[in-house]
Scaffold this active site. Structure first.
Site, PDB file in Angstrom:
ATOM      1  CG  PHE A   1      -2.021  -1.027   1.334  1.00 24.97           C
ATOM      2  CD1 PHE A   1      -2.939  -0.781   0.641  1.00 24.97           C
ATOM      3  CD2 PHE A   1      -1.966  -2.015   2.393  1.00 24.97           C
ATOM      4  CE1 PHE A   1      -4.074  -1.783   0.839  1.00 24.97           C
ATOM      5  CE2 PHE A   1      -2.818  -2.930   2.429  1.00 24.97           C
ATOM      6  CZ  PHE A   1      -3.788  -2.889   1.641  1.00 24.97           C
TER       7      PHE A   1
ATOM      8  CB  SER B   1      -5.417   4.150  -8.879  1.00 22.93           C
ATOM      9  OG  SER B   1      -6.205   5.291  -9.065  1.00 22.93           O
TER      10      SER B   1
ATOM     11  CE1 TYR C   1      -1.344   7.688  -6.330  1.00 18.74           C
ATOM     12  CE2 TYR C   1      -3.340   8.123  -7.628  1.00 18.74           C
ATOM     13  CZ  TYR C   1      -2.701   7.292  -6.575  1.00 18.74           C
ATOM     14  OH  TYR C   1      -3.571   6.315  -5.777  1.00 18.74           O
TER      15      TYR C   1
ATOM     16  CE  LYS D   1      -0.845   4.193  -6.661  1.00 18.21           C
ATOM     17  NZ  LYS D   1      -0.404   3.171  -5.483  1.00 18.21           N
TER      18      LYS D   1
HETATM   19  P1  NAD Z   1      -2.663   6.534   3.082  1.00 17.64           P
HETATM   20  O1  NAD Z   1      -1.880   7.700   2.759  1.00 17.64           O
HETATM   21  O2  NAD Z   1      -3.681   6.709   4.281  1.00 17.64           O
HETATM   22  O3  NAD Z   1      -1.756   5.234   3.318  1.00 17.64           O
HETATM   23  C1  NAD Z   1      -0.490   5.051   2.751  1.00 17.64           C
HETATM   24  C2  NAD Z   1       0.543   4.716   3.711  1.00 17.64           C
HETATM   25  O4  NAD Z   1       1.931   4.477   3.029  1.00 17.64           O
HETATM   26  C3  NAD Z   1       0.510   5.922   4.850  1.00 17.64           C
HETATM   27  O5  NAD Z   1       0.488   5.163   6.177  1.00 17.64           O
HETATM   28  C4  NAD Z   1       1.826   6.531   4.658  1.00 17.64           C
HETATM   29  O6  NAD Z   1       2.479   6.856   5.983  1.00 17.64           O
HETATM   30  C5  NAD Z   1       2.812   5.202   4.072  1.00 17.64           C
HETATM   31  N1  NAD Z   1       3.873   5.624   3.244  1.00 17.64           N
HETATM   32  C6  NAD Z   1       3.874   6.351   2.031  1.00 17.64           C
HETATM   33  N2  NAD Z   1       5.330   6.423   1.583  1.00 17.64           N
HETATM   34  C7  NAD Z   1       5.846   5.389   2.283  1.00 17.64           C
HETATM   35  C8  NAD Z   1       7.349   5.238   2.181  1.00 17.64           C
HETATM   36  N3  NAD Z   1       8.073   5.680   1.132  1.00 17.64           N
HETATM   37  N4  NAD Z   1       7.649   4.309   3.034  1.00 17.64           N
HETATM   38  C9  NAD Z   1       6.678   3.585   4.083  1.00 17.64           C
HETATM   39  N5  NAD Z   1       5.533   3.951   4.176  1.00 17.64           N
HETATM   40  C10 NAD Z   1       5.013   5.103   3.226  1.00 17.64           C
HETATM   41  O7  NAD Z   1      -3.381   6.150   1.502  1.00 17.64           O
HETATM   42  P2  NAD Z   1      -4.501   5.021   1.396  1.00 17.64           P
HETATM   43  O8  NAD Z   1      -5.703   5.657   0.995  1.00 17.64           O
HETATM   44  O9  NAD Z   1      -4.424   4.184   2.211  1.00 17.64           O
HETATM   45  O10 NAD Z   1      -3.822   4.365   0.068  1.00 17.64           O
HETATM   46  C11 NAD Z   1      -3.187   2.959   0.160  1.00 17.64           C
HETATM   47  C12 NAD Z   1      -2.471   2.822  -1.305  1.00 17.64           C
HETATM   48  O11 NAD Z   1      -3.804   2.739  -2.239  1.00 17.64           O
HETATM   49  C13 NAD Z   1      -1.887   3.942  -2.012  1.00 17.64           C
HETATM   50  O12 NAD Z   1      -0.778   3.293  -2.673  1.00 17.64           O
HETATM   51  C14 NAD Z   1      -2.560   4.573  -2.651  1.00 17.64           C
HETATM   52  O13 NAD Z   1      -1.953   5.472  -3.814  1.00 17.64           O
HETATM   53  C15 NAD Z   1      -3.621   3.624  -3.533  1.00 17.64           C
HETATM   54  N6  NAD Z   1      -4.933   3.994  -3.967  1.00 17.64           N
HETATM   55  C16 NAD Z   1      -5.728   4.838  -3.049  1.00 17.64           C
HETATM   56  C17 NAD Z   1      -6.961   5.217  -3.328  1.00 17.64           C
HETATM   57  C18 NAD Z   1      -7.793   6.325  -2.448  1.00 17.64           C
HETATM   58  O14 NAD Z   1      -8.666   6.947  -3.004  1.00 17.64           O
HETATM   59  N7  NAD Z   1      -7.474   6.278  -0.963  1.00 17.64           N
HETATM   60  C19 NAD Z   1      -7.447   5.044  -4.591  1.00 17.64           C
HETATM   61  C20 NAD Z   1      -6.515   4.236  -5.340  1.00 17.64           C
HETATM   62  C21 NAD Z   1      -5.483   3.547  -5.155  1.00 17.64           C
END
Ligand code: NAD
Ligand code: UDP
Length: 342
Positions: free
Chosen positions: A80, A124, A149, A153
């Site tokens: 994630f 995504s 972004y 992906k």
């Molecule tokens: P979020 O920001 O709540 O969670 C991401 C986590 O990754 C955070 O806890 C952050 O501290 C950690 N993180 C970021 N960079 C890091 C690094 N270099 N090393 C270690 N930890 C790191 O986001 P989310 O909404 O839970 O999304 C999770 C994943 O799903 C992401 O990859 C995001 O791109 C993808 N995504 C999210 C959505 C959405 O709308 N929320 C939609 C499509 C895809």
């Protein structure tokens, strides 16, 4: 079976920990806390009634990952960790490519070193860009992304596809999430955006709770039923379950490299005003809004055909938009300032 959950303290990761625990998977969380706090893990720990193994670190930190893979025998990774703010990625492309793409390369390198060959990756719907039609199928053209972004992906998807071709024992599942919303029914964990939310549901919730005056609806002149943008909202608890189903699939004889990529959505499109009305119904609060200019880069309609996930993973969304609104509202009203309310 022990899974490494990168970014497990974040919004989707924290909900997935509960689903994994319920399904009997063991895990360790790795997160640098750049967009989350340990409080989410403390609350998950209460829900699942056990301690969580947590290592604070960055996915670009090779040494720390080596230590982690040496300490724990990791069988699979759910990846994630990543930065996710579209607007910020336009302003800071290098930071986004470094964190998301370079970070994933470092992680994959370490996985190869430790012969860990299973990964589930958070992609995504943004990889589809502006689709030719809806519902969107996995076979639609990807790569027409409109911001760093989304491009990060898309690049990671290509890297994983190439890795699977180069090594027939490497197994990857790519989940293309549509619009994750909602929160765990306990109301103790949820989405906790920094500052002014970019996404619709957290913004609506903050208007309903009185933190913001009104919602700006970005565009009222799209070619949709009421002129506002249409999206496929997916409850985060359903989304969490998709990761369990993906791990089950990777561990099964059914795994086939022909089916690596899955749309994870409800398969239904709702407009911005549908969401506003549903939220008002369940919260019994008014959500004042003003229709304003379209937001740059937005598309009119985006919703999934999720039948492949149903056929192959045995997954489909069970929760309704009312559930999404009730659960978002419970989280928001119990924690008006997110995790800082603890
Ligand atoms: P979020 O920001 O709540 O969670 C991401 C986590 O990754 C955070 O806890 C952050 O501290 C950690 N993180 C970021 N960079 C890091 C690094 N270099 N090393 C270690 N930890 C790191 O986001 P989310 O909404 O839970 O999304 C999770 C994943 O799903 C992401 O990859 C995001 O791109 C993808 N995504 C999210 C959505 C959405 O709308 N929320 C939609 C499509 C895809
Ligand atoms: N939206 C809106 N006002 C906001 C935030 C979002 O009208 O303050 C609209 C946006 O134009 C899109 C939908 O809500 O039609 C979902 O936007 P979000 O940013 O949540 O997700 P996206 O699909 O753009 O990634």
């Amino acid at each position: 079976m022990k899974a490494l959950i990168t970014g497990g303290a974040g919004y989707i990761g924290s909900h997935t920990l509960i689903a994994l625990s319920d399904a009997g998977y063991d895990f360790v969380v790795y997160d640098n806390l750049c967009n989350s706090s340990k409080e989410s893990l403390a609350r998950v720990s209460k829900i699942i009634n056990r301690d969580i193994d947590f290592v604070e670190g960055d996915i670009r930190d090779k040494k720390r990952l080596q230590e982690l893979f040496t300490t724990y025998k990791i069988d699979a990774v759910i990846h994630f960790a990543g930065l996710k703010a579209v607007g910020e990625s336009v302003e800071q492309p290098i930071r986004y490519y470094d964190n998301n793409v370079n970070g994933t390369l470092v992680l994959l390198d370490i996985m190869q070193e430790f012969k860990c060959k299973k990964i589930v990756f958070s992609s995504s719907a943004t990889v589809y860009g502006d689709p030719v039609s809806t519902p969107i199928e996995e076979s639609f053209r990807v790569g027409g992304t409109t911001n760093p972004y989304g491009t990060s992906k898309y690049m990671i998807e290509r890297i994983l596809e190439d890795l699977v071709i180069s090594d027939s024992s490497f197994q990857a599942v790519i989940l293309r999430y549509f619009n994750p919303v909602g929160a765990h029914e306990s109301g103790t964990i949820g989405e906790d955006p920094n500052g002014i939310p970019n996404n619709l549901m957290p913004f609506i919730s903050q208007v309903a709770v009185g933190k913001r005056e009104y919602l700006s609806v970005f565009g009222g002149d799209y070619d949709t039923k009421d002129g506002t943008g249409v999206r496929d909202y997916i409850h985060v608890v359903d989304l969490a379950d998709a990761h369990v189903k993906a791990l089950n699939y990777i561990n099964s004889k059914q795994f086939n490299t022909k089916n690596l990529t899955f749309n994870i959505g409800m398969g239904v499109g709702y407009s911005v005003l549908d969401m506003v009305k549903a939220f008002e119904r369940v919260s019994k609060r008014e959500v004042p809004y003003k229709i304003v200019q379209r937001r740059a880069g937005d598309i009119a309609k985006c919703f999934a055909n999720s039948l492949l996930a149903k056929e192959v993973l045995g997954w489909s969304a069970l929760k309704t938009i009312e559930d999404m609104c009730i659960d978002s509202w419970r989280w928001q009203s119990n924690n008006p300032n997110g995790y800082s309310d603890k």
